[in-house]
Structure formats: structure tokens, C-alpha cells
Design an enzyme around this catalytic site. Structure first.
Site, PDB file in Angstrom:
ATOM      1  N   SER A  49       0.798  -1.223   0.000  1.00 37.47           N
ATOM      2  CA  SER A  49       0.000   0.000   0.000  1.00 37.47           C
ATOM      3  C   SER A  49       0.831   1.274   0.000  1.00 37.47           C
ATOM      4  O   SER A  49       0.314   2.350  -0.291  1.00 37.47           O
ATOM      5  CB  SER A  49      -0.938   0.017   1.216  1.00 37.47           C
ATOM      6  OG  SER A  49      -1.849  -1.044   1.139  1.00 37.47           O
ATOM      7  N   THR A 114      -1.496   3.967   3.282  1.00 40.51           N
ATOM      8  CA  THR A 114      -2.248   4.641   2.218  1.00 40.51           C
ATOM      9  C   THR A 114      -2.517   6.114   2.508  1.00 40.51           C
ATOM     10  O   THR A 114      -2.152   6.970   1.705  1.00 40.51           O
ATOM     11  CB  THR A 114      -3.560   3.899   1.918  1.00 40.51           C
ATOM     12  OG1 THR A 114      -3.264   2.523   1.694  1.00 40.51           O
ATOM     13  CG2 THR A 114      -4.236   4.470   0.695  1.00 40.51           C
ATOM     14  N   GLU A 267     -10.744   6.692   2.185  1.00 39.58           N
ATOM     15  CA  GLU A 267     -10.302   5.298   2.080  1.00 39.58           C
ATOM     16  C   GLU A 267     -11.116   4.371   2.967  1.00 39.58           C
ATOM     17  O   GLU A 267     -11.257   4.603   4.166  1.00 39.58           O
ATOM     18  CB  GLU A 267      -8.827   5.177   2.489  1.00 39.58           C
ATOM     19  CG  GLU A 267      -8.309   3.753   2.323  1.00 39.58           C
ATOM     20  CD  GLU A 267      -7.082   3.436   3.166  1.00 39.58           C
ATOM     21  OE1 GLU A 267      -6.392   2.456   2.813  1.00 39.58           O
ATOM     22  OE2 GLU A 267      -6.817   4.128   4.165  1.00 39.58           O
ATOM     23  N   ASP A 272      -8.886  -4.043   3.252  1.00 36.82           N
ATOM     24  CA  ASP A 272      -7.555  -4.644   3.140  1.00 36.82           C
ATOM     25  C   ASP A 272      -7.214  -5.488   4.361  1.00 36.82           C
ATOM     26  O   ASP A 272      -6.768  -6.632   4.236  1.00 36.82           O
ATOM     27  CB  ASP A 272      -6.529  -3.517   2.962  1.00 36.82           C
ATOM     28  CG  ASP A 272      -5.102  -4.003   3.022  1.00 36.82           C
ATOM     29  OD1 ASP A 272      -4.641  -4.623   2.049  1.00 36.82           O
ATOM     30  OD2 ASP A 272      -4.422  -3.764   4.046  1.00 36.82           O
ATOM     31  N   ASP A 313      -5.784   0.345  -4.032  1.00 44.49           N
ATOM     32  CA  ASP A 313      -4.320   0.300  -3.971  1.00 44.49           C
ATOM     33  C   ASP A 313      -3.807  -0.882  -4.791  1.00 44.49           C
ATOM     34  O   ASP A 313      -2.848  -0.773  -5.546  1.00 44.49           O
ATOM     35  CB  ASP A 313      -3.835   0.061  -2.536  1.00 44.49           C
ATOM     36  CG  ASP A 313      -4.105   1.202  -1.607  1.00 44.49           C
ATOM     37  OD1 ASP A 313      -5.265   1.591  -1.500  1.00 44.49           O
ATOM     38  OD2 ASP A 313      -3.147   1.697  -0.988  1.00 44.49           O
ATOM     39  N   HIS A 314      -4.463  -2.023  -4.571  1.00 47.22           N
ATOM     40  CA  HIS A 314      -3.970  -3.293  -5.105  1.00 47.22           C
ATOM     41  C   HIS A 314      -5.060  -4.339  -4.943  1.00 47.22           C
ATOM     42  O   HIS A 314      -6.122  -4.077  -4.381  1.00 47.22           O
ATOM     43  CB  HIS A 314      -2.717  -3.734  -4.336  1.00 47.22           C
ATOM     44  CG  HIS A 314      -2.906  -3.609  -2.845  1.00 47.22           C
ATOM     45  ND1 HIS A 314      -3.760  -4.418  -2.131  1.00 47.22           N
ATOM     46  CD2 HIS A 314      -2.401  -2.721  -1.948  1.00 47.22           C
ATOM     47  CE1 HIS A 314      -3.769  -4.047  -0.867  1.00 47.22           C
ATOM     48  NE2 HIS A 314      -2.949  -3.016  -0.727  1.00 47.22           N
ATOM     49  N   HIS A 390      -1.130  -9.608  -0.832  1.00 44.89           N
ATOM     50  CA  HIS A 390      -1.837  -8.909  -1.906  1.00 44.89           C
ATOM     51  C   HIS A 390      -1.770  -9.730  -3.179  1.00 44.89           C
ATOM     52  O   HIS A 390      -0.991 -10.682  -3.285  1.00 44.89           O
ATOM     53  CB  HIS A 390      -1.200  -7.542  -2.158  1.00 44.89           C
ATOM     54  CG  HIS A 390      -1.266  -6.628  -0.977  1.00 44.89           C
ATOM     55  ND1 HIS A 390      -0.462  -5.528  -0.826  1.00 44.89           N
ATOM     56  CD2 HIS A 390      -2.065  -6.666   0.126  1.00 44.89           C
ATOM     57  CE1 HIS A 390      -0.759  -4.913   0.311  1.00 44.89           C
ATOM     58  NE2 HIS A 390      -1.720  -5.596   0.908  1.00 44.89           N
TER      59      HIS A 390
END
Length: 435
Positions: A49, A114, A267, A272, A313-314, A390
Site C-alpha cells: 500500500s 495509504t 479510504e 484490506d 491500492d492493489h 496482496h
């Protein structure tokens, strides 16, 4: 927030309201323009992140674990951070220089990777407080940069968790928890004094009641730290913890007072953390909460003059598989057939993570013995690892508002802030106002 997460959340949300689920759309999935972003770091094929936050908030690809720095700095290189020559600027700073109000809203610690990518320059994402720094280090930690930094100190609205990183171990927060810092700092009090010195009217709040009763006529800057650590998951939060949509509403109301407009970063960070724990139920619910926050924002702004971009982010390693009938519980078992070992399997599972269970007498663990309806159930994973990793595939981008057509196609993740800056006429690059 992988595309798999989005697809599963549609079903989760739809079934919650009596539908089969697959047919509905999340609020931002109805946006007119979509794209795909490539998320890799300079030194890693799967992003963390910090490097991905730096990419989509500052427009530069970085090394894994580093924040607001070019790839000339490797993770842990304090001297590379301290020199300052490798700092990269981004949307938060560009908006401030253009006279716009700025804000951050997150469900994680406000010093987490983040949100920190929007204001900090750190050679290690874990340097959230001075206690996290290597001994003898003279680099500023992330919390310190939020309060004293050139960009951080000028952010008008800050809402999230992580109260511990702002208080000395000699102090206690409102809940009686000791601060985490080694120094004697009270960065909450310092933030208030700093904001006043800049001509602002600041207010510190620490619970939902205080946030909802915030006098917007009296205050134009707010620091909301609603938890000692991350903000609790929505499914576990008490009545005095604000939801993401509630924080979003107050942030927009406050920032909208600036006649030059604003840049707001929001966010849903606990999507996550839930995935890392392979707690799919929580991950889907947190995604639904993000969609609710976007829906509220859409009602509050004029999309003829406000650009909204939603992305991730991912990815994560959760898969969505099997041939279940429509209407089957997305968080339950597939209902067409068992696997070739005649044992059931769940529709959602992970490639790796803490949900791995060893085979028993050469047979796969019988999931029928598990309480999969439990809020904290860790969904099955193939490879045992303490925290799920991730994923490396592209993530989706959804855009609505002026110049939103720029976000179509497939592109590098660090293109995103440059397109936002182009649309908003901020930053040092080419903009729509200069065209």
C-alpha cells in the site's frame, strides 16, 4: 479491493436486501467511465500500500514499503529520506498550492501507509511513530510529519484512527490507553496550536457524537481520531464510532466552504485488513460501506463540476468459484457438487493466508465442522501464511465528472493523479486550463 471483491460484494449486498445479488451494482459501478490500473512497484511485481499509494496520490512509482519518495530510495534508507532530494509531491500539495481545501478520511490509522502517502515522505511505511524508528535515527516519523510537515500541517480535515501514535507514553488517551510515542510529545495539542497559528479555527474530536454535533460555522478544520488503533470493523463498531459515510459527509460539508474547491481522499482501508485475515465476511461488508460513502458523496456534490474517482491500492488473493445456483449464500458453500474428495468447499477462498487448515489422515479438512457463519471465520486458504498477501493483477477504476473519460483503458497506476490534476487545474504539469 480486487474486482473479485467487487463482484462478491454485489451479491453480499443484494442478498442482504432480498435479491439474488448478482444483478445489482455498487454505487460507483454505475459510473460512466471505467479503466484498469497496473499496480506493481519498481522493485516488486506485487504492490504494497505504500508504493501503490505513492503511485496514485503522487504520480511516481516507488519501491515497496516507501512513501512519498522516488525509487532512488530503498526501504529503510533513512539518509535517503533525510536528504529531501528524493521527495515527490502529489495531489494534496498541488491542491494546497492552488488554494483548495484538503482532507483525508480513512478507517485505518491516519498514519497507515495509504493515507500517509498523501502527505508523508518516509523510507519505511512502518515508521508511524518515533517508537517505530531505528535507534539513533534522525528521520521524522509519519505522525510527526502530519503535524509538522509542509503538507501535513496544512490539511484541513483529518479523520481516522491511530490515536496512539500522537501521544507520549507518559500520556493517556480518552479511553485510558497510554500513548505509544517515546518522546514527550502531545501531537494532538500541537496540531491545534499549529492550525491556529495558520489562521484556522480547529477542533479535535474523538467520537461519533462529537463529530455529528460539530459546529461547521465555528470551525473550519478538524482532527478526528476515533480509535486508539484502526477504527473497528463496521460489523463490530459500537454506537459511538462513526461510519465511513458519516465521516465523509462531515468532511465534504467542511471542505465545501472553500470557494476554490477542495481535494478529499477517502479510504475504506479495513477492506484490506479483513482480507489479510481471510475474513471474507468483514471484507465484503467494508466494501459495502465504501459504496455507501460514495453514494452519499454523489448526493452531496454536483458532478458537473466535481470529479469523483474510485479505485484500489492493489488486489488480494480471494477467489470466487464453483457453479452454485443463483441465490446461494455468497459466504457459504457451493451447492452444485462437492470436490473430488467428496468434501464441501466454500464459494470464496484464498490462495494463501491464516485460513489454511492441515489435512487430517490424508484428507482435506471437513469445512462442515467449521462455524462459517461466525463473523471472524477465516476462510480457507491454500498456502499457510500468517497474513494473506496482496494480489498482483490490475485493479478497476471508476470515474464520474469533468474529464472522467480520461480514466478509460489500461494504464500505469501513477497516471491517475496526473489525470486528476489535469482535470482540476492543479500541479506543475499540463492541465485543462493550460490547453
Amino acid at each position: 479491493m480486487s474486482i473479485t471483491t467487487l463482484a462478491a460484494t454485489r451479491v453480499y449486498l443484494g442478498q442482504k436486501y432480498g435479491h439474488k445479488g448478482e444483478e445489482i451494482k455498487l454505487s460507483f459501478e454505475a459510473f460512466p467511465y471505467t479503466g484498469l490500473a497496473k499496480t506493481y512497484c519498481v522493485d516488486s511485481n506485487v504492490a504494497d500500500s505504500a508504493c501503490s499509494g505513492t503511485a496514485y496520490l503522487a504520480g511516481v512509482k516507488a519501491n515497496s514499503g516507501t512513501l512519498g519518495l522516488s525509487a532512488a530510495v530503498k526501504r529503510g534508507d533513512c539518509s535517503g529520506q533525510k536528504e529531501g532530494v528524493h521527495f515527490v509531491s502529489g495531489l494534496m500539495e498541488w491542491a494546497q498550492k492552488a488554494g483548495k481545501a484538503t482532507g483525508i478520511v480513512t478507517t485505518t490509522r491516519i498514519t497507515h501507509a495509504t493515507p500517509a502517502a498523501s502527505y508523508a515522505h518516509s523510507a519505511d511505511r512502518k515508521w508511524e511513530a518515533d517508537t517505530d524508528m531505528p535507534k539513533g535515527s534522525r528521520c521524522d516519523d509519519i505522525a510527526l510529519q502530519l503535524v509538522r510537515g509542509r503538507v501535513g500541517s496544512r490539511i484541513d480535515v483529518i479523520m481516522g484512527g491511530g490515536r496512539k501514535n500522537f501521544l507520549s507514553h507518559k500520556l493517556k488517551d480518552i479511553e485510558g490507553n497510554p500513548g505509544y510515542r517515546r518522546d514527550n510529545a502531545d501531537l494532538i495539542k500541537e496540531w491545534q496550536l499549529n492550525r491556529k497559528s495558520l489562521g484556522a479555527s480547529p477542533k479535535y474530536v474523538y467520537n461519533r457524537t462529537q463529530l455529528q454535533s460539530l459546529d461547521l460555522k465555528k470551525y473550519d478544520s478538524v482532527l478526528g481520531l476515533f480509535s486508539y488503533d484502526h477504527i473497528p470493523y463496521h460489523l463490530e463498531a459500537g454506537d459511538d464510532v462513526p461510519a465511513l459515510s458519516e465521516m465523509t459527509e462531515k468532511a465534504i460539508q467542511m471542505l465545501s466552504k472553500n470557494k476554490n474547491g477542495y481535494f478529499l481522499f477517502i479510504e475504506g482501508g479495513r477492506i484490506d485488513t479483513a482480507h489479510h485475515e481471510t475474513k471474507a465476511r468483514k471484507a465484503l461488508d467494508e466494501t459495502a460501506e465504501l459504496a455507501k460513502a460514495v453514494e452519499l458523496a454523489l448526493r452531496m456534490v454536483d458532478t458537473e463540476e466535481t470529479l469523483i474517482v474510485v479505485t484500489s491500492d492493489h488486489s488480494h488473493t480471494m477467489s470466487y468459484s464453483g457453479y452454485s445456483k443463483r441465490g446461494t449464500d455468497i459466504l457459504g458453500f457451493t451447492n452444485i457438487m462437492n470436490a473430488s474428495d467428496n468434501m464441501p468447499y466454500t464459494t470464496l477462498s484464498y490462495a494463501n493466508g491464516p485460513g489454511y487448515k492441515p489435512h487430517e489422515e490424508f484428507q482435506r479438512h471437513n469445512l462442515m465442522l467449521d462455524d462459517i457463519g461466525n463473523l471472524n471465520y477465516t476462510y480457507p486458504s491454500l498456502v499457510p501464511i500468517a497474513r494473506e498477501t496482496h494480489g498482483g493483477e490490475d485493479v478497476a477504476i471508476f470515474a464520474k465528472g469533468p474529464w472522467s473519460h480520461l480514466f478509460t483503458g489500461n494504464y500505469e497506476q501513477n497516471f491517475i493523479p496526473h489525470a486528476i490534476a489535469f482535470a482540476a487545474c492543479i500541479g506543475p504539469g499540463f492541465t485543462s486550463c493550460k490547453s
